[in-house]
Design an enzyme around this catalytic site. Structure first.
Site, mmCIF file in Angstrom:
data_model
loop_
_atom_site.group_PDB
_atom_site.id
_atom_site.type_symbol
_atom_site.label_atom_id
_atom_site.label_comp_id
_atom_site.label_asym_id
_atom_site.label_seq_id
_atom_site.Cartn_x
_atom_site.Cartn_y
_atom_site.Cartn_z
ATOM 1 N N SER A 14 0.829 -1.215 0.000
ATOM 2 C CA SER A 14 0.000 0.000 0.000
ATOM 3 C C SER A 14 0.864 1.266 0.000
ATOM 4 O O SER A 14 0.525 2.263 -0.647
ATOM 5 C CB SER A 14 -0.985 0.005 1.165
ATOM 6 O OG SER A 14 -0.331 0.172 2.397
ATOM 7 N N HIS A 111 8.501 3.131 9.489
ATOM 8 C CA HIS A 111 8.336 2.224 10.631
ATOM 9 C C HIS A 111 7.041 2.607 11.349
ATOM 10 O O HIS A 111 6.848 3.792 11.666
ATOM 11 C CB HIS A 111 9.553 2.404 11.545
ATOM 12 C CG HIS A 111 9.540 1.517 12.741
ATOM 13 N ND1 HIS A 111 9.694 0.153 12.657
ATOM 14 C CD2 HIS A 111 9.392 1.800 14.067
ATOM 15 C CE1 HIS A 111 9.651 -0.369 13.877
ATOM 16 N NE2 HIS A 111 9.467 0.614 14.744
HETATM 17 C C1 GRF Z 1 3.741 -0.722 6.952
HETATM 18 O O1 GRF Z 1 3.008 -0.700 8.154
HETATM 19 C C2 GRF Z 1 5.144 -0.179 7.168
HETATM 20 O O2 GRF Z 1 5.223 0.805 8.143
HETATM 21 C C3 GRF Z 1 5.881 -1.410 7.628
HETATM 22 O O3 GRF Z 1 5.349 -2.467 6.871
HETATM 23 C C4 GRF Z 1 4.004 -2.147 6.486
HETATM 24 C C5 GRF Z 1 3.946 -2.278 4.997
HETATM 25 O O4 GRF Z 1 2.645 -2.117 4.496
HETATM 26 N N1 GRF Z 1 7.310 -1.223 7.490
HETATM 27 P P1 GRF Z 1 2.406 -1.996 2.928
HETATM 28 O O5 GRF Z 1 3.002 -3.246 2.296
HETATM 29 O O6 GRF Z 1 3.070 -0.747 2.457
HETATM 30 O O7 GRF Z 1 0.913 -1.970 2.768
#
Ligand code: GRF
Length: 199
Positions: A14, A111
């Protein structure tokens, strides 16, 4: 001049999707070109998102590879794309010191917690299990540690009334999506220091 960016993913994608949209018509337009999306998993949902946007994809499998061996695999995969920045978007492998050295101050991560309070995976589970009334999203540079690099930006997420982990994640991702591209734009503008093409 547009900076060449590779995005590394492991799953849903996402954040990747939002960055691709912002690079096409939003805050990142004119600032960067996403030249490659690399996943350590062949089943990462983000690969299809990248393909829909016409971005070259590569799968560099990480199973049974040590951090250092995998870092060398990634460096080899990245080299032909001649990237200026590496953007981690839900990439679930530790970055090898060799890669940090090659792209010093040019690897960025998001993060889902305050990196001073919580490091590693499952940041939203951590906030939800503690019943926190708010958590903090962090965008930071990647150094040799795990979530220890220089903080570029942070933004709070209100969690009052969040009744499920899904609710916490949904609220957090809304903030992530906005904060990541805004912060990348500031980084590419040189706001945090020197850019690789300043030479
Ligand atoms: C997000 O919550 C990011 O902060 C963490 O992993 C998740 C990835 O989500 N590092 P997406 O794949 O970008 O939806």
């Amino acid at each position: 001049m547009k900076q060449r960016v590779a995005i590394l993913i492991s799953g849903r994608g996402s954040n990747l999707e939002r960055i691709l949209c912002e690079a096409e018509t939003g805050v990142l337009a004119g600032r960067c070109e996403v030249v490659a999306v690399i996943s350590n998993r062949a089943d990462a949902g983000g690969l299809a998102i990248a393909e829909r946007h016409g971005i070259p994809t590569r799968v560099v499998p990480s199973a049974r590879r040590s951090t250092v061996a995998y870092g060398l695999d990634l460096l080899a995969a990245l080299e032909p794309f001649e990237v200026d920045y590496v953007v981690l978007a839900g990439f679930l492998r530790v970055i090898a010191p060799e890669m940090v050295a090659r792209y010093r101050d040019r690897i960025v991560n998001i993060h889902p917690a305050d990196t001073a309070q919580y490091q590693g995976a499952h940041g939203y589970e951590w906030a939800f299990a503690r019943g926190l009334s708010a958590t903090t999203i962090t965008v930071h540079l990647v150094d040799e540690g795990v979530d220890t690099g220089r903080v570029l930006a942070q933004r709070d997420v209100e969690l009052d009334g969040a009744r499920s982990l899904e609710d916490v994640v949904a609220r957090g991702l809304c903030v992530e999506h906005a904060l990541y591209s805004e912060t990348l734009a500031r980084l590419l503008d040189g706001e945090f220091g020197r850019s690789p093409t300043d030479d």
